[in-house]
Write a protein that holds these residues in place. Structure first.
Motif, mmCIF file in Angstrom:
data_model
loop_
_atom_site.group_PDB
_atom_site.id
_atom_site.type_symbol
_atom_site.label_atom_id
_atom_site.label_comp_id
_atom_site.label_asym_id
_atom_site.label_seq_id
_atom_site.Cartn_x
_atom_site.Cartn_y
_atom_site.Cartn_z
ATOM 1 N N GLY A 423 0.785 -1.230 0.000
ATOM 2 C CA GLY A 423 0.000 0.000 0.000
ATOM 3 C C GLY A 423 0.816 1.279 0.000
ATOM 4 O O GLY A 423 0.250 2.367 0.089
ATOM 5 N N PHE A 439 -7.798 -2.625 1.864
ATOM 6 C CA PHE A 439 -7.250 -1.588 2.747
ATOM 7 C C PHE A 439 -7.476 -0.223 2.110
ATOM 8 O O PHE A 439 -6.570 0.580 1.994
ATOM 9 N N THR A 440 -8.707 0.027 1.682
ATOM 10 C CA THR A 440 -8.996 1.317 1.048
ATOM 11 C C THR A 440 -9.003 2.396 2.129
ATOM 12 O O THR A 440 -9.145 2.094 3.322
ATOM 13 N N ALA A 441 -8.853 3.637 1.698
ATOM 14 C CA ALA A 441 -8.857 4.744 2.657
ATOM 15 C C ALA A 441 -10.155 4.727 3.470
ATOM 16 O O ALA A 441 -10.137 4.923 4.691
ATOM 17 N N ILE A 444 -9.978 1.974 6.173
ATOM 18 C CA ILE A 444 -9.070 2.264 7.299
ATOM 19 C C ILE A 444 -9.649 3.387 8.158
ATOM 20 O O ILE A 444 -9.628 3.319 9.383
#
Ligand SMILES: Cc1cc2nc3c(=O)[nH]c(=O)nc-3n(C[C@H](O)[C@H](O)[C@H](O)COP(=O)(O)OP(=O)(O)OC[C@H]3O[C@@H](n4cnc5c(N)ncnc54)[C@H](O)[C@@H]3O)c2cc1C
Lengths: 453, 65
Positions: A423, A439-441, A444
């Protein structure tokens, strides 16, 4: 080894070393350095005449310095292939351009002083690293006098002596050729020791018991002492072997020797090695006069393991052995897909455990091959080509060389087989054009809100 | 009542998160004040994550990798 060599599906490359690995699972490119033997394998018949005729002798490394070998030699009689190699650091021809005895007497015409190092490149899908261990060098522990007293030997030297094709034809002997009447075997030399290695080398208790058994079998009436910190005999049939040795009359003393000396304090001690130890079970200091001392030395990471780790993209543990992917759930795989480890390069272990791990590694490789495709991590990064401005910031940041630049479309492209999903590119992309799957913004951010809720 | 800070720990999957996991399997205790968010690498951490944590009431943010 002989059956490995004769198997048509296996190409055995001896006297060779991997110098570079590139690519990824299923598509590794491996560069192999083949060192020159100065003997043509295809011509040599293994008759051994060259070794008889060679006038130069050197210490035999395989016999841990106990025996001699010639400057042209095979390390041990069962070596595969049965083709000798010239040691250029001792050979008179390489040092002074004289001699050529091996060439003169070789009927097959196999000697070739002109051989050069060769680099071969092969393509493989998977790699199994089984580079083993080094034996701890005990001369650094001055109080044991290894290298000073003739009859203080290491476990490896004892092994070579007890081997029927070894330097003493299987006889356990002192430097003067006579059989010892008393032997002390010292455990944990360099292991479980704050000054050297804190870890337990795991195999020494059992091989020390084996040594005691061999001594009792080979030398009638020999006195054997085992000086141990703790006896660790975990394994199928191991505790039973320990009990058997107690019945064979081996003396077990719980204590770590403090010193070995040849300074006699009484006439009985003359000409003996005194092992000074506190028997912690009876709380008494003992002086054991013996003829021979065997140091059961630690198994340690090989001296070149840092370099080897770099070549194969392996990580190492705090003790220096190669790191497995997971200590319980995946002790064979590594962080690099397609690279497996087995045996003592991962941690000290005995032959049954090494064979089990190596078989597991082979099975893992076979399952990869038979499937024909590999499953890759789902958590990879993808470029949204609509938003990518083509700034190339991501390319230099990628530690896995997974990102290339598509010159036609002027956008970055991520190879999902190489992407580890770290990432870094996702966070760095100034246009937020890279999506880190799972693990997209948004994910998270929600998680941060969640843990603080 | 003593001050109990709320700390958001953004931990790398391979080292610090693995360490926290190992602490668990080794039955080692650590203060419950740190609330863990796993990322695949500390390189994934965007400064806005840290700001978000403070905005939502964190007293500290620990980025480990
Ligand atoms: C004194 C002693 C006695 C023992 N006795 C017993 C016993 O009785 N029973 C038992 O079960 N176990 C015993 N063991 C343990 C046993 O030796 C190990 O379990 C076993 O050797 C581990 O095998 P391995 O293949 O992992 O490593 P190794 O046997 O060390 O083999 C590694 C091989 O890789 C080669 N290599 C290393 N680096 C490279 C490289 N970069 N490129 C190419 N090749 C490379 C090395 O030359 C070596 O041939 C004993 C150990 C010692 C020290």
């Amino acid at each position: 080894m002989a059956s490995v060599r004769s198997n048509k599906n296996i190409e055995l490359m001896t006297y060779s070393e991997v110098s570079d690995v590139s690519g990824y699972v299923g598509n590794f490119k491996v560069q192999i350095k083949q060192k020159p033997r100065y003997v043509d394998i295809s011509k040599c018949t293994g008759c051994g005449t060259c070794q008889e005729k060679c006038p130069i002798k050197a210490d035999n490394e395989f016999d841990a310095g106990l025996g001699k070998r010639k400057a042209i030699y095979t390390p041990f009689p069962q070596a595969v292939p049965n083709v000798p190699v010239i040691d250029t650091t001792h050979c008179t021809f390489f040092l002074k351009s004289k001699c050529r005895a091996c060439e003169k007497f070789c009927e097959a015409g196999a000697i070739n002083y002109e051989q050069k190092e060769e680099i071969v490149e092969i393509e493989v899908g998977n790699i199994v690293v089984t580079t083993g261990f080094d034996s701890f060098e005990p001369s650094v522990i001055k109080q044991f006098g290894y290298g000073v007293y003739d009859n203080v030997v290491t476990g490896i030297q004892f092994e070579r002596m007890s081997n029927a094709s070894g330097p003493t034809d299987g006889k356990i002997v002192l430097k003067d050729g006579t059989a010892p009447k008393s032997v002390a075997i010292l455990h944990c030399i360099g292991s479980r020791d704050e000054n050297y290695h804190k870890y337990c080398s795991r195999v020494c208790c059992m091989y020390s018991l084996k040594f005691a058994h061999l001594l009792k079998e080979k030398i009638h009436g020999v006195t054997v002492y085992q000086l141990y910190i703790d006896m660790r005999c975990a394994g199928s049939g191991y505790e039973e072997f320990y009990e058997r040795l107690q019945e064979e009359g081996v003396n077990f003393i719980r204590g770590k020797a403090g010193e070995i000396t040849n300074l006699a304090e009484s006439p009985e001690e003359q000409g003996k090695l005194m092992v000074i130890v506190e028997d912690t079970l009876i709380r008494r200091k003992l002086r054991l006069p013996v003829d021979m001392v065997v140091l059961s030395c630690a198994l340690e990471p090989r001296a070149d393991s840092e370099r080897v780790a770099r070549v194969f993209s392996l990580s190492r543990k705090a003790d220096g052995f190669f790191l497995e992917k997971h200590p319980k759930l995946d002790p064979i795989a590594t962080m690099t897909d397609g690279v497996f480890i087995a045996g003592c390069c991962q941690s000290p272990k005995d032959i049954p455990d090494t064979v089990a791990q190596a078989s597991a590694a082979a099975a893992r490789v076979l399952s990869m091959i038979s499937k024909g495709s590999v499953e890759i991590e789902s958590a990879t990064a993808v470029v949204d080509e609509e938003h990518c401005a083509g700034c190339k910031v991501c390319i230099d940041l990628c530690s896995y060389k997974a990102i290339t630049f598509d010159e036609e479309k002027k956008v970055s492209h991520i190879n999902e087989a190489l992407c580890k999903g770290c990432g870094t590119c996702v966070a760095a992309c100034p246009s937020s054009a890279i999506l880190g799957k799972h693990f997209t913004a948004e994910q998270i951010m929600s998680e941060i809100e969640g843990v603080l809720a | 009542m003593s001050f109990e800070p709320k700390i958001v720990g953004i931990l790398c999957n391979w080292c610090s998160y693995a360490g926290a996991d190992l602490a668990g399997t080794s039955r080692k205790k650590y203060a419950p004040n740190m609330r863990v968010v796993r990322v695949m690498c500390s390189g994934r951490v965007d400064p806005t994550f840290v700001l978000k944590a403070f905005q939502k009431g964190a007293d500290g943010v620990l980025v480990c990798g």
